[in-house]
Every structure is written in C-alpha cells, then in structure tokens.
Enzyme design. Structure first.
Site, PDB file in Angstrom:
ATOM      1  CG  ASP A 194       0.300  -2.063   5.395  1.00  0.00           C
ATOM      2  OD1 ASP A 194       1.181  -2.681   5.522  1.00  0.00           O
ATOM      3  OD2 ASP A 194       0.272  -0.801   5.780  1.00  0.00           O
ATOM      4  CD  GLU A 259       1.484  -5.219   9.035  1.00  0.00           C
ATOM      5  OE1 GLU A 259       2.613  -5.072   9.644  1.00  0.00           O
ATOM      6  OE2 GLU A 259       0.979  -4.375   8.522  1.00  0.00           O
TER       7      GLU A 259
HETATM    8  C1  GLC Z   1       3.079  -2.352   7.515  1.00  0.00           C
HETATM    9  C2  GLC Z   1       4.237  -2.895   6.473  1.00  0.00           C
HETATM   10  C3  GLC Z   1       5.365  -2.158   6.579  1.00  0.00           C
HETATM   11  C4  GLC Z   1       5.073  -0.572   6.317  1.00  0.00           C
HETATM   12  C5  GLC Z   1       3.774  -0.236   7.172  1.00  0.00           C
HETATM   13  C6  GLC Z   1       3.041   0.998   6.743  1.00  0.00           C
HETATM   14  O1  GLC Z   1       3.708  -2.486   8.931  1.00  0.00           O
HETATM   15  O2  GLC Z   1       4.481  -4.157   6.829  1.00  0.00           O
HETATM   16  O3  GLC Z   1       6.539  -2.185   5.766  1.00  0.00           O
HETATM   17  O4  GLC Z   1       5.832   0.192   6.302  1.00  0.00           O
HETATM   18  O5  GLC Z   1       2.739  -1.156   7.147  1.00  0.00           O
HETATM   19  O6  GLC Z   1       2.214   0.664   5.452  1.00  0.00           O
END
Ligand code: GLC
Ligand code: CA
Length: 528
Positions: A194, A259
C-alpha cells in the site's frame, strides 16, 4: 528463457468485504473466498491478491490495521487465513496479501501508547512535531492532527485515523519486516504494498513548494497547490524497495507489487536501476484513465516498453478498489471490454483484474452524504458534476458493491436481509451464472484468453514488437511467433499480413484469407 513466476502470472484482486459472505451477516469473509476458489481457478487466474482482512476498526475498511497478526472477526479467524492459503495452493494458484507499511490505525496499541506521552517506549514510533509544517495529506487538507495527551501533532498521509509510522526508527522497520516474514513463513506468496512511495518523509520536515496544480494525478501526487517533493519518493524509499526485497527473498521467489503514483522514471526506480532487485512489480496508474483508441494504447505501451524493458515486467491494470471500473470508460460496451481484455492478456506484462471486471460489473452511483467510505464526507460541499468532469472517484463505495454471482437474493452474495453495501440492481442480468452459460459472454472470453496465455509461453515471455502500417485505430504487435491484431473501431478493417495460421479469434467472426485478415468491429485475432 524462463522468467520467475511473478513475471509470468495473472492477478485477480479480491475485495474480501464484497466477494462472498459465508455466514449471512452481509459482509464478505475468508470462508466466502474459499468457497469461490474453484470459480477463480476455472477462469484461469494464477495469483490472488486479497485486500486487507487484519484486525481493524474498519474506518477505511481494513487499510487501517490495529493488529497485523490477527484477523478481523467479521472476516474470520487465524485458521481461516491459513486455510485460505492452503486451499489456494492446492488448486495450483498463488496468493498475496495486502500489507500497509506506511501507517496503522489510530486504534493500534502502538499508537495508543505513542500518543499517551512524550517519553513512553513507543513515543518515537510515529511522526510527532510541536508545530505542523505546510504538508497536505493525500486526501486534501493538512495531514497534521493534534493529540491532546502529548500536546503535539502527528502526521498522517491519508486520513486522520491512519497515523504514519516512523520508518527512521530502526525498531519500527524491524517490526514491520518481521510481520512480513510471519505471513511468508505461513506460506503466503508475497505482498501488494500500500502507498509504498509515501513511507519515508523528509527527515527535516521541510515545507513543500507551491504549484498551480490542484488535482493529484496518477503520474504526480502533487496537488492542492503543493508539490509533494518532501512528503513522497524520498531516496530512502528506493532503498527500502531493495531492503524489503531482501526480506522476501529469504523465502524464495516471492512476489511484491508496489502501489505507487509517480512518473514512470520514478516507478521504475522502485523496481530497480539496472537489475530488478527492488519490488518485483509496480502498478502503473496512468492507464486507469485510458482512452479506448489504438493510438492511446500504442503510445502507452511505447512508453512502458522504454521504462520497463526486460528484465523488468510491466503491469497492465484498468480497475481497482479506488477508481471507477473500466467498463464505465467503455460506455458499458461488452464488445469493447472483450477487446480490452484481449490487449491486457496478450501484451508484454502481468495483467491484473479487479473482482467483477470479468463479468462487466458496473459502478453504482451512490450519494456522498450516506457513504460508508470516509473520503466523500470531506467533499460533501462540492457539486458532484465537478468530480465527474475532473475524472476523480471520490466515493469508493461505488466500485466496491457485492460480487454478482447469480440472479437470486442479493445476487447470491449473501443471505442477509441487508448487505454492507447495496447490491447493484443490474445483478439479474449481469452475473456469473448467466455469463457461464453464455458461450459468447465477457466471462467466457476472459477464460479463453487466460487459457491461451497459459498455454502459449510467448504470451508471457516473448519479446514485444509493434506491427507497422496498419489501418487507423488498429493496434498490432508480435510476441515472437505470434501476431496480435486488435480493432478499436466499430468499422471493419482489412489487413494484409504475412502470418499463416489463425490461432485465436475474439468474436469468432473474423475472417482469415490468404495473407489478409478481415477484422469486424472491435474484433481481434492472434496469428501464428
Ligand atoms: C491505498 C488503498 C486505499 C486506501 C489507502 C490508505 O490507496 O488502495 O484503498 O484507502 O491506500 O491505506
Ligand atoms: Ca460474513
């Protein structure tokens, strides 16, 4: 040539709350996923990524963890997680968990302790300052929040109840690495990481400079009139990619996908400079806002091939838990969705499918003021139309509605009176059962494409070259022994080409004559 499995695989993202409810409380759970593993195996996906199901107050539905080593009761127990790993492996698939390294919940015992005073053992586990600097959070507004007990402010990159951990504290780093080791030792095949590029912040908390940019974009998190130079993509974050890779490497060929929202040069640095010694894969989010045109994909792939040549492997993703579903961009046109899938499963890269995308599940428009997702409540004041024009998904509930299994009560997702989010009313038509029966459905197209991909190594490992001189709005490329032709146009196209046999027809109505192919509207072929 043989590539590591994580560069050849295909990914399916499960949002556990919405996938399958096994006990009728209206919330999806781990046993529900286990019940549906045969379905996933049958479509042909090879790696499952499951969004977080760890202990959590669920303010951000699991992305606010209060204990990384236990399971939220609504999802199940520890044994259900172990069983999920085992049952996935038994079917020859891999499974990766979703690890939130950047922050915890403000209910995590670490944070409760940290905020209690300035001199407790966890005092330095989060980012505390006497005075805020000018940094904005990723969701807008200052990311600094006052804690009375300490008389100080803590930093949170996302929402106020998600305080950022202090990764410059070696104890924090060690603890998080050990958490990663724990699930790996239980057999998990890797992690989706994340908001990986926000983990380190400037050590001196220097103010971010001004920019005219208002809305953060997939290639640049700057926004709200501020460049994120000091709050994102610090040199230590690139080092962390390698360090984390070393941890996962202790367990053999392990999958990591970051991500990250950044320019492609920056994305690439998280995967490694010369060798792929950082994260094994990184998402590329520009394509979530794709335009359905051959030229768009030509340019996209060209750029991706520049930044992710072998031994790197790009990822092709068109939907996820945070952004509008891809079908929306296709005007809900199933013919286009099939062509997009064909591109995704034949281009050089790892494909990633969001649950429901394989049956063409659509967004459900829901009002901001009753949203369960916390984000829309921040933006209640602004007209909805504005966000539509800016192409920003604010209410993420809209893309997280329950999976549509069949035409029965709650789409077969749950026997509950009321599900946690409403089931999309189109479930009687758009559901797995209907599409399994219909030979020509999007679901069966996914199956055929995944089968073709699995059975033809060139689709996973082969080199990539564009075919030139094609008619307008036709995209063509070779994967060594195979050529792929995709017609993004509604009109028929005729193409003269030197390949002999046709091994895959998308619509079944493509015509192959001697050295010529006739593609009907939105048609596609693979030649040999
Ligand atoms: C990322 C996840 C999202 C979440 C955020 C905070 O962007 O995909 O769903 O709310 O991180 O952890
Ligand atoms: Ca349940």
């Amino acid at each position: 040539m043989t590539l590591p499995w994580y560069h050849k695989t295909s990914i399916y993202q499960i949002y556990p709350r919405s996938f399958m409810d096994s006990n009728g409380d209206g919330i999806g759970d781990l046993q529900g996923i286990i019940q549906k593993l045969d379905y996933l195996q049958d479509i042909g996906f090879e790696t499952l990524w499951v969004s977080p199901f760890f202990a959590s107050p669920q303010q951000d539905f699991g992305y606010d963890v209060s204990d990384y080593l236990s399971i939220a009761p609504e999802f199940g127990k520890m044994n259900d997680a172990f069983q999920l790993i085992e049952e996935t492996h038994r079917r020859g698939m891999k499974i990766v968990f979703d690890l939130v390294l950047n922050h915890t919940s403000d209910q995590h015992p670490w944070f409760l302790e940290s905020r209690s005073s300035r001199d407790n053992p966890k005092a330095d586990w989060y980012l505390w300052r006497d005075k805020p600097n000018n940094w904005h959070s990723m969701t807008g507004g200052s990311g600094w929040h006052y804690a009375q007990e300490r008389g100080q402010y803590y930093w949170s990159s996302f929402l106020p109840f998600q305080p950022d951990l202090n990764w410059r504290n070696p104890e924090v780093k060690q603890t998080m690495f050990d958490i990663a080791r724990f699930w790996l030792s239980k057999g998990v095949d890797g992690y989706r990481l994340d908001i990986f590029n926000t983990i380190y912040k400037d050590a001196e908390f220097r103010n971010n400079p001004f920019t005219f940019k208002l809305v953060p974009t997939p290639d640049d998190t700057s926004g709200y009139f501020q460049k994120t130079v000091h709050s994102q993509d610090q040199p230590e974050s690139f080092d962390l990619a390698r360090e984390f890779r070393n941890v996962t490497d202790e367990f053999g060929e392990t999958f990591t996908i970051g991500e990250i929202a950044a320019r492609r040069e920056v994305l690439r640095r998280y995967a490694g400079e010369l060798a792929n010694d950082g994260l094994t894969l990184v998402f590329d989010f520009e394509m979530l806002q794709f335009k359905f045109r051959a030229e768009f994909f030509r340019t996209l792939i060209e750029k991706i091939e520049i930044h992710f040549p072998p031994p790197f492997m790009p990822v092709y993703v068109f939907s996820n838990l945070d952004k509008r579903r891809s079908i929306h961009r296709l005007g809900d046109d199933i013919r286009k969705a099939k062509l997009l899938a064909m591109l995704q499963f034949t281009v050089r890269g790892v494909p990633c499918t969001y649950y429901g995308e394989e049956i063409g599940m659509t967004n459900l428009r829901l009002p901001f003021n009753t949203a369960l997702d916390p984000i829309p409540h921040k933006y209640n004041f602004a007209p909805r139309l504005l966000f539509d024009l800016l192409d920003v998904t604010v209410n993420r509930d809209e893309v997280r509605t329950p999976m549509q299994w069949d035409g029965t009560w709650n789409a077969g997702f749950s026997s509950a009176e009321k599900t946690w989010l409403p089931v999309h009313p189109n479930y009687a038509e758009v559901n797995v059962e209907n599409e399994t029966r219909d030979e020509d459905s999007l679901l069966n197209t996914f199956k055929r494409l995944l089968k073709f991909r699995r059975e033809n190594e060139t689709m996973q490992e082969g080199s990539f070259d564009f075919l030139e001189g094609l008619p307008p709005n036709v995209l063509g490329f070779t994967r060594e022994s195979h050529a792929v032709l995709l017609n993004f146009d509604e009109r028929e196209k005729e193409i003269h080409i030197e390949f002999s046999g046709c091994v895959f027809k998308l619509t079944g109505r493509e015509e192959i004559k001697e050295k010529a192919v006739r593609l009907n509207g939105f048609g596609g072929v693979i030649l040999e």
